[in-house]
Scaffold this motif. Sequence first.
Motif, short mmCIF file in Angstrom:
data_model
loop_
_atom_site.label_atom_id
_atom_site.label_comp_id
_atom_site.label_asym_id
_atom_site.label_seq_id
_atom_site.Cartn_x
_atom_site.Cartn_y
_atom_site.Cartn_z
N VAL A 17 0.84 -1.19 0.00
CA VAL A 17 0.00 0.00 0.00
C VAL A 17 0.89 1.24 0.00
CG1 VAL A 17 -0.23 -0.14 2.54
CG2 VAL A 17 -1.83 1.26 1.21
N VAL A 18 0.60 2.15 -0.92
CA VAL A 18 1.28 3.43 -1.01
C VAL A 18 0.26 4.52 -0.75
CG1 VAL A 18 2.60 5.01 -2.48
CG2 VAL A 18 2.99 2.53 -2.64
N HIS A 19 0.52 5.37 0.23
CA HIS A 19 -0.41 6.45 0.58
C HIS A 19 0.25 7.79 0.33
CE1 HIS A 19 -2.56 9.28 3.29
NE2 HIS A 19 -3.61 8.58 2.89
N VAL A 20 -0.45 8.64 -0.42
CA VAL A 20 0.03 9.99 -0.72
C VAL A 20 -0.84 11.00 0.02
CG1 VAL A 20 0.47 11.70 -2.52
CG2 VAL A 20 0.86 9.26 -2.99
N GLY A 24 -1.45 20.60 -0.44
CA GLY A 24 -1.24 21.59 -1.50
C GLY A 24 -0.27 21.02 -2.52
N GLU A 25 0.74 21.81 -2.87
CA GLU A 25 1.72 21.37 -3.85
C GLU A 25 2.69 20.35 -3.26
OE1 GLU A 25 5.21 23.19 -6.81
OE2 GLU A 25 4.01 24.52 -5.54
N VAL A 26 2.83 20.37 -1.92
CA VAL A 26 3.77 19.46 -1.26
C VAL A 26 3.05 18.15 -0.93
CG1 VAL A 26 5.27 19.11 0.73
CG2 VAL A 26 5.08 21.38 -0.31
N HIS A 27 3.62 17.04 -1.38
CA HIS A 27 3.05 15.72 -1.11
C HIS A 27 3.95 14.96 -0.14
CE1 HIS A 27 0.73 15.72 -5.22
NE2 HIS A 27 0.39 16.71 -4.41
N HIS A 28 3.33 14.05 0.63
CA HIS A 28 4.06 13.21 1.58
C HIS A 28 3.74 11.76 1.23
CE1 HIS A 28 4.83 16.81 4.01
NE2 HIS A 28 3.58 17.13 3.73
N LEU A 29 4.76 10.91 1.26
CA LEU A 29 4.64 9.54 0.75
C LEU A 29 4.93 8.53 1.85
CD1 LEU A 29 4.27 8.04 -2.03
CD2 LEU A 29 6.77 7.94 -2.13
N LYS A 30 4.06 7.52 1.95
CA LYS A 30 4.30 6.37 2.82
C LYS A 30 4.14 5.11 1.96
CE LYS A 30 4.50 6.55 6.91
NZ LYS A 30 5.57 6.71 7.92
N ASP A 31 5.18 4.29 1.94
CA ASP A 31 5.23 3.10 1.10
C ASP A 31 5.43 1.89 2.01
OD1 ASP A 31 5.69 1.14 -0.77
OD2 ASP A 31 7.41 2.12 -1.71
N PHE A 67 -8.38 1.44 5.57
CA PHE A 67 -7.83 2.15 6.73
C PHE A 67 -6.78 3.17 6.30
CE2 PHE A 67 -8.88 0.10 10.99
CZ PHE A 67 -10.15 -0.27 10.58
N ALA A 68 -6.04 2.87 5.23
CA ALA A 68 -5.10 3.86 4.71
C ALA A 68 -5.84 5.11 4.27
CB ALA A 68 -4.29 3.27 3.56
N LYS A 69 -7.01 4.93 3.67
CA LYS A 69 -7.82 6.07 3.23
C LYS A 69 -8.44 6.78 4.43
CE LYS A 69 -10.54 8.82 0.92
NZ LYS A 69 -10.00 10.08 0.33
N LYS A 70 -9.04 6.03 5.35
CA LYS A 70 -9.78 6.63 6.47
C LYS A 70 -8.86 7.29 7.49
CE LYS A 70 -12.95 4.19 8.46
NZ LYS A 70 -13.64 3.02 9.07
N HIS A 71 -7.73 6.64 7.78
CA HIS A 71 -6.88 7.09 8.88
C HIS A 71 -5.52 7.62 8.43
CE1 HIS A 71 -9.77 5.20 11.61
NE2 HIS A 71 -9.70 4.12 10.87
N GLY A 72 -5.19 7.42 7.15
CA GLY A 72 -3.83 7.73 6.72
C GLY A 72 -2.85 6.72 7.31
N PHE A 79 -0.33 2.32 12.84
CA PHE A 79 -1.18 1.75 11.80
C PHE A 79 -1.40 0.27 12.05
CE2 PHE A 79 -1.88 0.31 7.29
CZ PHE A 79 -3.08 0.98 7.10
N ALA A 80 -0.35 -0.44 12.44
CA ALA A 80 -0.47 -1.88 12.73
C ALA A 80 -1.38 -2.12 13.93
CB ALA A 80 0.92 -2.48 12.97
N LEU A 81 -1.25 -1.31 14.97
CA LEU A 81 -2.12 -1.46 16.14
C LEU A 81 -3.57 -1.20 15.78
CD1 LEU A 81 0.06 0.26 18.89
CD2 LEU A 81 -0.90 -2.05 19.06
N LEU A 82 -3.80 -0.19 14.95
CA LEU A 82 -5.16 0.14 14.52
C LEU A 82 -5.80 -1.05 13.80
CD1 LEU A 82 -6.92 2.79 14.59
CD2 LEU A 82 -6.18 3.16 12.24
N LEU A 83 -5.06 -1.67 12.89
CA LEU A 83 -5.57 -2.82 12.17
C LEU A 83 -5.79 -4.02 13.09
CD1 LEU A 83 -3.31 -2.59 9.00
CD2 LEU A 83 -5.81 -2.41 8.99
N ALA A 84 -4.80 -4.31 13.93
CA ALA A 84 -4.89 -5.49 14.81
C ALA A 84 -6.09 -5.37 15.74
CB ALA A 84 -3.60 -5.65 15.60
N ARG A 85 -6.29 -4.19 16.33
CA ARG A 85 -7.42 -4.01 17.24
C ARG A 85 -8.75 -4.13 16.49
NH1 ARG A 85 -4.36 1.13 20.05
NH2 ARG A 85 -3.16 -0.07 21.59
N HIS A 86 -8.79 -3.62 15.27
CA HIS A 86 -10.01 -3.72 14.48
C HIS A 86 -10.40 -5.17 14.23
CE1 HIS A 86 -12.89 -3.30 11.20
NE2 HIS A 86 -12.13 -4.14 10.51
#
Length: 294
Positions: A17-20, A24-31, A67-72, A79-86
């Motif tokens: 999963v890649v989340h952008v 604005g013009e500045v983007h942040h990336l998580k891969d 969850f990447a969309k809803k929570h970033g 992120f792992a804790l969020l998924l595991a608890r869910h």
Amino acid sequence: MAIVLGPNRYGKAETRVVHVTRDGEVHHLKDCNVSVSLSGEMEQVHRSGDNAAVLPTDSQKNTVYAFAKKHGIGEIEEFALLLARHFVDSQPTIHHARVAVEEYGWERRGPHSFARSGTEVRTCVVHHDRDGSSAVVSGLRDLVVLNSTGSEFHGFVQDEYTTLAPATDRVLATAVTARWRHAPYAGRTGSGGERDYGRSYAEARECLLDAFAGTHSLSLQQTLFAMGERVLLARPEICEVRLELPNKHHFLVDLAPFGMDNDNEVYFAADRPYGLIEGAVLRDGAPPAGPAWD
């Protein structure tokens, strides 16, 4: 003789999963690469094929994306804790969730331009149980480091098969795999009362690098202990560090056939075979690990 079902789990492995984040013009990336494993009331699916207790692995994959969309995706531990608890809280038949995340680093080259930053990978493994308890192990792999001097190796056992010459000045290089276990209810906190996993990771990584660079090494085992010890002394929220250090051997090239000396200047970097040094460094009286390392 009775035949019984032993420990088991199932899940969706390596959901990439890649989340952008568009600021604005500045983007942040998580891969990231996310692997989920669930266990619980799975007797009947194994014995009779009754799938009533099974959350499909495809649903697990879709949850990662949703969850990447809803929570970033912030710190991968969160992120792992969020998924595991869910998964545990939303599914009565699931009693335990394991979520492992790898994060691949990207170096900013512009407001929305990035380049992969080396081979190093940040890692975490999270376990969560129906009783509400969680265990978090953070870490990294493929952190390649090298000392061009300040390393020795001598005084070792010699038998009839020993050909290795003692060394008082050698290159020491390794690709670090390190994992560290967070103690329950410890550590500094960030916003919202949660642990500051980002700061913890950055400072633990710096401790590993500082100890490697600053230790005059008589063995890679000594360096391993110094690295783990440095993390534990600096980071009170961490109770155990486990390290895997392959010895990336550098052998002096014989330049005598060409009429040249080689005063520790020219080496052959061998990729295999290699020595593999592994060990754990932990606080005396540290809480038991349970399934955290699995």
